[in-house]
Design an enzyme around this catalytic site. Structure first.
Site, PDB file in Angstrom:
ATOM      1  N   HIS A  20     -20.848   2.739 -36.835  1.00  0.00           N
ATOM      2  CA  HIS A  20     -22.484   2.893 -36.664  1.00  0.00           C
ATOM      3  C   HIS A  20     -22.928   1.466 -36.839  1.00  0.00           C
ATOM      4  O   HIS A  20     -23.386   1.329 -38.027  1.00  0.00           O
ATOM      5  CB  HIS A  20     -23.057   4.035 -37.385  1.00  0.00           C
ATOM      6  N   GLY A 109     -22.741  11.638 -45.779  1.00  0.00           N
ATOM      7  CA  GLY A 109     -22.132  11.854 -44.390  1.00  0.00           C
ATOM      8  C   GLY A 109     -23.115  13.076 -43.834  1.00  0.00           C
ATOM      9  O   GLY A 109     -23.706  13.021 -42.709  1.00  0.00           O
ATOM     10  N   PRO A 110     -22.856  14.171 -44.532  1.00  0.00           N
ATOM     11  CA  PRO A 110     -23.716  15.135 -44.257  1.00  0.00           C
ATOM     12  C   PRO A 110     -25.150  15.070 -44.452  1.00  0.00           C
ATOM     13  O   PRO A 110     -25.584  14.712 -45.749  1.00  0.00           O
ATOM     14  CB  PRO A 110     -23.134  16.565 -45.052  1.00  0.00           C
ATOM     15  N   HIS A 251     -26.613   3.428 -31.889  1.00  0.00           N
ATOM     16  CA  HIS A 251     -26.646   4.198 -33.193  1.00  0.00           C
ATOM     17  C   HIS A 251     -24.912   4.238 -33.425  1.00  0.00           C
ATOM     18  O   HIS A 251     -24.520   4.110 -34.600  1.00  0.00           O
ATOM     19  CB  HIS A 251     -26.829   5.732 -32.764  1.00  0.00           C
ATOM     20  N   GLU A 400     -31.788  27.122 -52.786  1.00  0.00           N
ATOM     21  CA  GLU A 400     -30.502  26.920 -53.281  1.00  0.00           C
ATOM     22  C   GLU A 400     -29.692  25.665 -52.800  1.00  0.00           C
ATOM     23  O   GLU A 400     -28.925  25.109 -53.248  1.00  0.00           O
ATOM     24  CB  GLU A 400     -29.598  28.066 -52.761  1.00  0.00           C
ATOM     25  N   ASP A 458     -29.247  47.481 -52.087  1.00  0.00           N
ATOM     26  CA  ASP A 458     -29.892  46.086 -51.323  1.00  0.00           C
ATOM     27  C   ASP A 458     -29.166  45.988 -49.967  1.00  0.00           C
ATOM     28  O   ASP A 458     -29.647  45.353 -48.974  1.00  0.00           O
ATOM     29  CB  ASP A 458     -29.728  44.853 -52.275  1.00  0.00           C
ATOM     30  N   HIS A 462     -27.096  41.573 -48.906  1.00  0.00           N
ATOM     31  CA  HIS A 462     -26.927  41.064 -50.375  1.00  0.00           C
ATOM     32  C   HIS A 462     -25.602  41.270 -50.866  1.00  0.00           C
ATOM     33  O   HIS A 462     -25.317  40.844 -51.947  1.00  0.00           O
ATOM     34  CB  HIS A 462     -28.029  41.741 -51.067  1.00  0.00           C
TER      35      HIS A 462
HETATM   36  C1  LIG Z   1     -25.514  17.606 -41.344  1.00  0.00           C
HETATM   37  C2  LIG Z   1     -25.144  16.929 -40.395  1.00  0.00           C
HETATM   38  N1  LIG Z   1     -25.422  17.089 -39.039  1.00  0.00           N
HETATM   39  C3  LIG Z   1     -24.981  16.230 -38.199  1.00  0.00           C
HETATM   40  C4  LIG Z   1     -24.241  15.038 -38.420  1.00  0.00           C
HETATM   41  C5  LIG Z   1     -23.952  14.279 -37.122  1.00  0.00           C
HETATM   42  N2  LIG Z   1     -24.744  12.857 -37.176  1.00  0.00           N
HETATM   43  C6  LIG Z   1     -24.528  11.885 -37.716  1.00  0.00           C
HETATM   44  S1  LIG Z   1     -25.929  10.636 -37.607  1.00  0.00           S
HETATM   45  C7  LIG Z   1     -26.824  11.778 -36.630  1.00  0.00           C
HETATM   46  C8  LIG Z   1     -28.167  11.638 -36.355  1.00  0.00           C
HETATM   47  C9  LIG Z   1     -28.724  10.113 -36.344  1.00  0.00           C
HETATM   48  O1  LIG Z   1     -29.851   9.897 -36.366  1.00  0.00           O
HETATM   49  P1  LIG Z   1     -30.693   9.117 -37.578  1.00  0.00           P
HETATM   50  O2  LIG Z   1     -30.440   9.934 -38.778  1.00  0.00           O
HETATM   51  O3  LIG Z   1     -31.972   8.902 -37.250  1.00  0.00           O
HETATM   52  O4  LIG Z   1     -29.651   7.785 -37.744  1.00  0.00           O
HETATM   53  P2  LIG Z   1     -29.723   6.616 -36.812  1.00  0.00           P
HETATM   54  O5  LIG Z   1     -29.669   6.812 -35.299  1.00  0.00           O
HETATM   55  O6  LIG Z   1     -31.132   5.796 -37.098  1.00  0.00           O
HETATM   56  O7  LIG Z   1     -28.648   5.765 -37.302  1.00  0.00           O
HETATM   57  C10 LIG Z   1     -26.113  12.869 -36.512  1.00  0.00           C
HETATM   58  C11 LIG Z   1     -26.575  14.134 -35.825  1.00  0.00           C
HETATM   59  C12 LIG Z   1     -24.245  14.565 -39.667  1.00  0.00           C
HETATM   60  N3  LIG Z   1     -23.950  13.459 -40.258  1.00  0.00           N
HETATM   61  N4  LIG Z   1     -24.614  15.486 -40.703  1.00  0.00           N
END
Ligand SMILES: Cc1ncc(C[n+]2csc(CCOP(=O)(O)OP(=O)(O)O)c2C)c(N)n1
Length: 678
Positions: A20, A109-110, A251, A400, A458, A462
């Site tokens: 990226h 990453g997430p 991107h 959570e 519940d 639950h």
């Molecule tokens: C929880 C999650 N969902 C999806 C992704 C896949 N993903 C990677 S970057 C991105 C979005 C990119 O947009 P942005 O955050 O604006 O980054 P930029 O384009 O500015 O680099 C996605 C959907 C991820 N890394 N984590």
């Protein structure tokens, strides 16, 4: 200096043929101002406890961080490693991984997780500053977050918590480039982020993210804020790339040789790929060395504080467990041996916490608005809030996701062992953060109560059914499901001794008989499973395996079988991971050689076959629960001793017929033994 980052990012992504480039190019100006003028760090000591933390929440922009670490002179982050971006065995993986590359504070990453980790780091900082003094704990937490980070729901929980706790010294730099993978963010989002943060109690401004003076002025102003601060930096993704910059095309894929050549021209960057002109490199290295005096001064200040305070601080930062843990556990077990308790394991956990939190001041507990149900608030704990950061109990609110990710941040910060509380069924809402804690090898402990369909009316929303299996599937996570008060204490001990990974304690809502009688100084749960009750006489015909509340069911089933002259043993299985980590010989000894293995758990079967083999008989859930008084539920779903005994008998019957057939085939003229089991 910013172009050095952008060029390395372009070149590394091009060479790897993936990655990226857009974020590192777009955020290079922000990072340059931050790292050269504000951030306190020393590449010679990446673990310096009083360093400022920098979290790249948008982990896909990892080349931003790797470029910085290389340029600043972090040991091991060489130009060869930059060239090996995303290759097997490199320290420059696709997304930043904590513990893999020096200077990477957390694995990201997430999207959204990094931001929530940073909130935890800022909590840890404020807490430790309140306990040990600002003289030795005085640093900032900076985050670079992207559109995606702020779109993720977890960000709302993190932002709200940080605002509520008035977390000064937390600054989020938002890479406001208005582009994500699908195209302009306007396709899916029209939130005014500045207003959003302001409504959560943050200071928030919008600036030009390519104007170094504006960036510096905004950071200066944010540093004067009495709470957390957002700086929304309007940037151009892929800054400098004349055709792909400003669009989603920069991107997440290599720019290509023509676009890179054009970008070099536009940025007036004539150095060949992976080369940084000497004067620019020198300026970066100088920035890396600028804080050495600050670190040395800090070491002097640390040396000057009272010896016991210093020792406590250093022990906590090293993550060393206190010697007091084992005696505390032993004395509690002795008490339980003298005065057995028929209590819920969540109540036993509270008893344990009363003792453990007193012995281990690094334990910072909490609950996601279920304090009274999770029993996670021990005696004498004070609330950690904006009026008292020295408290050790956090009301996370109904958050959570944010709680689990903030706990990771606290553990990563160091000096704290965070533990939480929620219902086991809501582990789903903590899962992504638990997974990352396991990946990073961080010690966080989740207390998850109401761990089965046995929780009164519940209903299935639950009632956890698949959750134990889900959690057990995470590598490096220990899921403990103790059966009584003694096992609960032992499991707490094991969770506290597990310094390199997270733990979950799955605890009952309902009272459990104390099955462990007498005092045993050994932690019997340490092998993951053990024979709780041996067969009455001779080798057992049936082995009954169970975890948590179903161990009592297995004990009853054993009696039912004994009444029919079938000898059975009961094996308690409080932790799969520990059992599966034993050597084959040790494991075989625990599993035993009974003809029939029957397992019972108020959850799905998945995972149990690894212990008893696929020909074991499982008594448990095959679908969701239902809303009814819990005793009815156990009968309805067949989680009873009678069913377990019946399952064993049915299995024995089949086995008997099979054995006879085999016997007849081998010895056709032999007379048949009379029998069958009663
Ligand atoms: C929880 C999650 N969902 C999806 C992704 C896949 N993903 C990677 S970057 C991105 C979005 C990119 O947009 P942005 O955050 O604006 O980054 P930029 O384009 O500015 O680099 C996605 C959907 C991820 N890394 N984590």
């Amino acid at each position: 200096m910013a172009n050095a980052i952008g060029s390395l990012a372009m070149d590394a992504v091009e060479k790897a043929k993936s990655g990226h480039p857009g974020l590192p190019m777009g955020a290079a100006d922000i990072a340059t101002v931050l790292f050269t003028r504000f951030l306190k760090f020393d590449p010679a000591d990446p673990a310096w406890p009083d360093r400022d933390r920098f979290v790249l929440s948008a982990g896909h922009g990892s080349m931003l961080l790797y470029s910085l670490l290389y340029l600043l002179g972090y040991e091991g982050v060489t130009i060869e490693e930059i060239r090996r971006f995303r290759q097997l065995g490199s320290i420059t993986p696709g997304h930043p991984e904590h513990g893999h590359t020096p200077g990477v504070e957390t694995t990201t990453g997430p999207l959204g997780q990094g931001l929530a980790n940073a909130v935890g780091m800022a909590i840890a900082k404020r807490h430790l500053a309140a306990v040990f003094g600002e003289d030795i704990v005085d640093h900032w937490t900076f985050v670079l977050a992207s559109d995606g980070d702020l779109m993720e729901g977890i960000s709302q929980e993190a932002i709200a918590l940080a605002g509520h706790l008035r977390l000064k010294k937390l600054i989020v730099l938002y890479d406001d480039n208005a582009i994500s993978i699908d195209g302009p963010t306007l396709l899916a989002d029209s939130v005014d982020q500045v207003k959003r943060f302001e409504s959560a109690g943050w200071a928030a401004v919008r600036i030009d993210g390519h104007d170094p003076a504006a960036i510096a002025a905004a950071i200066e102003a944010a540093k004067r804020s009495d709470g957390p601060a957002l700086i929304a930096c309007r940037t151009t993704i892929g800054f400098g790339a004349p055709n792909k910059g400003g669009t989603e095309k920069s991107h997440g894929s290599p720019l290509g040789p023509d676009e890179i050549a054009a970008a070099r021209q536009k940025l007036c960057w004539s150095a060949p790929p992976f080369e940084i002109p000497t004067d620019i490199r020198e300026r970066w290295v100088a920035a890396g060395e600028a804080n050495k005096p600050a670190r040395l001064a800090w070491e002097k200040r640390l040396a000057a504080i009272a010896a016991d305070k210093r020792a406590a601080f250093e022990r906590r930062i090293r993550g060393e467990i206190v010697d007091a843990l084992v005696p505390a556990v032993t004395s509690l077990k002795q008490k339980l041996a003298q005065e057995p308790k028929e209590i819920a394991t969540r109540a036993a956990s509270e008893l344990a916490l009363d003792v453990l939190t007193a012995a281990l001041p690094e334990m910072v507990g909490g609950s996601a608005d279920l304090t009274g149900s999770n029993n996670t608030r021990a005696k004498g704990m004070k609330t950690l809030d904006a009026s008292n950061y020295s408290g050790t109990f956090i009301h996370y609110g109904v958050r959570e996701h944010g709680m689990a990710a903030a706990m990771n941040g606290m553990a990563l910060h160091g000096g704290i062992v965070p533990y939480s509380g929620t219902f086991l069924v809501f582990s789903d809402y903590c899962w992504p953060a638990i997974r990352l804690a396991a990946l990073m090898g961080q010690q966080v402990i989740h207390v998850m109560t109401h761990d089965s369909i046995r929780l009164d009316e519940d209903g299935p929303t639950h009632q956890p059914v698949e959750h134990l299996a889900e959690l057990r599937a995470i590598p490096n996570l220990k899921v403990f499901r103790p059966c009584d008060a003694v096992e609960t204490v032992e499991c707490w001990q094991l969770a506290l001794q597990s310094k390199h990974g997270p733990s979950v304690l799955a605890l009952t809502w309902q009272n459990m008989p104390q099955l462990r009688r007498g005092f045993d100084e050994h932690n019997r749960c340490a092998t993951g499973a053990y024979e709780l009750i041996a067969a009455d006489s001779g080798p057992p015909i049936v082995s009954l395996f169970a975890s948590g509340s179903e161990v009592a069911v297995a004990v009853e089933a054993r009696e039912l079988l004994a009444a029919r002259n079938i000898s059975a043993r009961v094996v308690s299985v409080p932790c799969f991971a520990l059992l599966l980590a034993l050597s084959e010989v040790e494991r075989a000894a625990v599993i035993g050689t009974a003809k029939i293995n029957v397992t019972v758990e108020a959850g799905i079967r998945q995972g149990w076959d690894a212990i008893t083999g696929s020909d074991g008989t499982f008594v448990g859930m095959t679908g969701f629960g239902a809303s009814a008084p819990y005793k009815d539920l156990y009968r309805h779903f067949g989680l009873t001793a009678e069913k377990m005994a019946e399952a064993a008998l049915a299995r024995l019957g089949k086995q008997e017929i099979h054995d006879r057939r085999m016997h007849d085939r081998q010895a056709p003229h032999a007379t048949r033994a009379p029998g069958g089991y009663e």
